[in-house]
Design a protein around this motif. Structure first.
Motif, short mmCIF file in Angstrom:
data_model
loop_
_atom_site.label_atom_id
_atom_site.label_comp_id
_atom_site.label_asym_id
_atom_site.label_seq_id
_atom_site.Cartn_x
_atom_site.Cartn_y
_atom_site.Cartn_z
N VAL A 81 10.12 -15.82 -21.01
CA VAL A 81 10.95 -14.79 -20.38
C VAL A 81 12.22 -14.65 -21.21
CG1 VAL A 81 12.24 -14.14 -18.32
CG2 VAL A 81 10.03 -15.29 -18.09
N ASP A 82 12.53 -13.42 -21.59
CA ASP A 82 13.73 -13.11 -22.36
C ASP A 82 14.60 -12.21 -21.49
OD1 ASP A 82 15.50 -12.66 -24.62
OD2 ASP A 82 14.58 -10.68 -24.76
N ILE A 83 15.76 -12.72 -21.07
CA ILE A 83 16.65 -11.96 -20.21
C ILE A 83 17.90 -11.59 -21.00
CG2 ILE A 83 18.06 -11.98 -18.12
CD1 ILE A 83 16.04 -14.00 -16.95
N GLN A 84 18.16 -10.30 -21.07
CA GLN A 84 19.36 -9.80 -21.72
C GLN A 84 20.29 -9.23 -20.66
OE1 GLN A 84 19.97 -9.98 -25.13
NE2 GLN A 84 18.10 -11.18 -25.10
N ILE A 85 21.54 -9.67 -20.69
CA ILE A 85 22.56 -9.08 -19.81
C ILE A 85 23.17 -7.92 -20.58
CG2 ILE A 85 24.75 -9.45 -18.61
CD1 ILE A 85 22.51 -10.97 -17.32
N VAL A 86 23.10 -6.74 -19.99
CA VAL A 86 23.63 -5.54 -20.63
C VAL A 86 24.64 -4.87 -19.69
CG1 VAL A 86 21.56 -5.19 -22.03
CG2 VAL A 86 21.70 -4.13 -19.79
N PHE A 87 25.57 -4.14 -20.28
CA PHE A 87 26.57 -3.44 -19.48
C PHE A 87 26.58 -1.94 -19.76
CE2 PHE A 87 28.03 -7.84 -19.48
CZ PHE A 87 28.12 -8.05 -18.13
N GLU A 88 25.53 -1.47 -20.42
CA GLU A 88 25.36 -0.04 -20.67
C GLU A 88 24.00 0.35 -20.15
OE1 GLU A 88 27.47 2.21 -22.00
OE2 GLU A 88 29.01 0.67 -22.08
N PRO A 89 23.86 1.29 -19.27
CA PRO A 89 24.97 1.97 -18.61
C PRO A 89 25.66 1.05 -17.61
CG PRO A 89 22.91 2.67 -17.63
CD PRO A 89 22.56 1.77 -18.79
N GLU A 90 26.91 1.32 -17.37
CA GLU A 90 27.67 0.52 -16.42
C GLU A 90 27.10 0.71 -15.02
OE1 GLU A 90 32.26 0.11 -14.81
OE2 GLU A 90 31.88 1.07 -16.73
N TRP A 91 26.92 -0.41 -14.30
CA TRP A 91 26.34 -0.35 -12.96
C TRP A 91 27.32 0.34 -12.01
CZ3 TRP A 91 27.83 -2.07 -8.14
CH2 TRP A 91 26.84 -2.01 -7.14
N ASN A 92 26.74 1.11 -11.07
CA ASN A 92 27.54 1.66 -9.98
C ASN A 92 26.65 1.75 -8.75
OD1 ASN A 92 26.43 4.50 -9.62
ND2 ASN A 92 26.98 4.53 -11.80
N LYS A 93 27.26 1.95 -7.59
CA LYS A 93 26.50 1.90 -6.34
C LYS A 93 25.42 2.97 -6.23
CE LYS A 93 30.04 4.01 -3.34
NZ LYS A 93 29.88 5.35 -3.46
N ASP A 94 25.50 4.02 -7.04
CA ASP A 94 24.46 5.05 -7.02
C ASP A 94 23.12 4.53 -7.53
OD1 ASP A 94 26.24 6.89 -5.96
OD2 ASP A 94 26.82 7.65 -7.94
N MET A 95 23.12 3.40 -8.23
CA MET A 95 21.89 2.81 -8.77
C MET A 95 21.12 2.01 -7.72
SD MET A 95 23.35 1.56 -12.41
CE MET A 95 23.66 2.70 -13.75
#
Length: 107
Positions: A81-95
């Motif tokens: 398992v390869d887990i990448q933490i990404v911040f693009e797109p930035e999370w928002n409550k609409d997701m």
């Protein structure tokens, strides 16, 4: 070589397990929160996950990643398992899913 049917089955199982991973501070699972951006199983049976956090400084980040990894590694047919933490797109409550928004009082 992995068959399309097997790939789909493993990716569906991954979603089931992601729905059991909870941020300790939020009573909604990470999948419903919209924190999972990508789930992909490659031909070497490595499950690639792109996920984000509700905030870059999330105090539960390490816990969430390890809980996610442990659960996904338990899937039959997955070698790694390869887990990448990404911040693009930035999370928002609409997701978030409609159910998650309802649970957290956003609807």
């Amino acid at each position: 070589m992995i068959t399309p049917e097997e790939k789909l089955k493993i990716e569906e199982r991954a979603v089931e397990l992601l729905r059991t991973v909870y941020d300790p501070e939020i009573p909604v699972d990470i999948y419903s929160l919209g924190l999972i951006y990508k789930i992909d199983l490659d031909d070497e049976r490595c499950l690639h996950i792109d996920m984000t956090l509700t905030a870059p400084s999330c105090p539960a980040a390490e816990f969430l990643v390890e809980d996610t990894r442990i659960k996904l590694e338990s899937i039959e047919g997955v070698k790694s398992v390869d887990i990448q933490i990404v911040f693009e797109p930035e999370w928002n409550k609409d997701m978030m899913s409609e159910e998650a928004k309802l649970d957290l009082g956003f609807l």
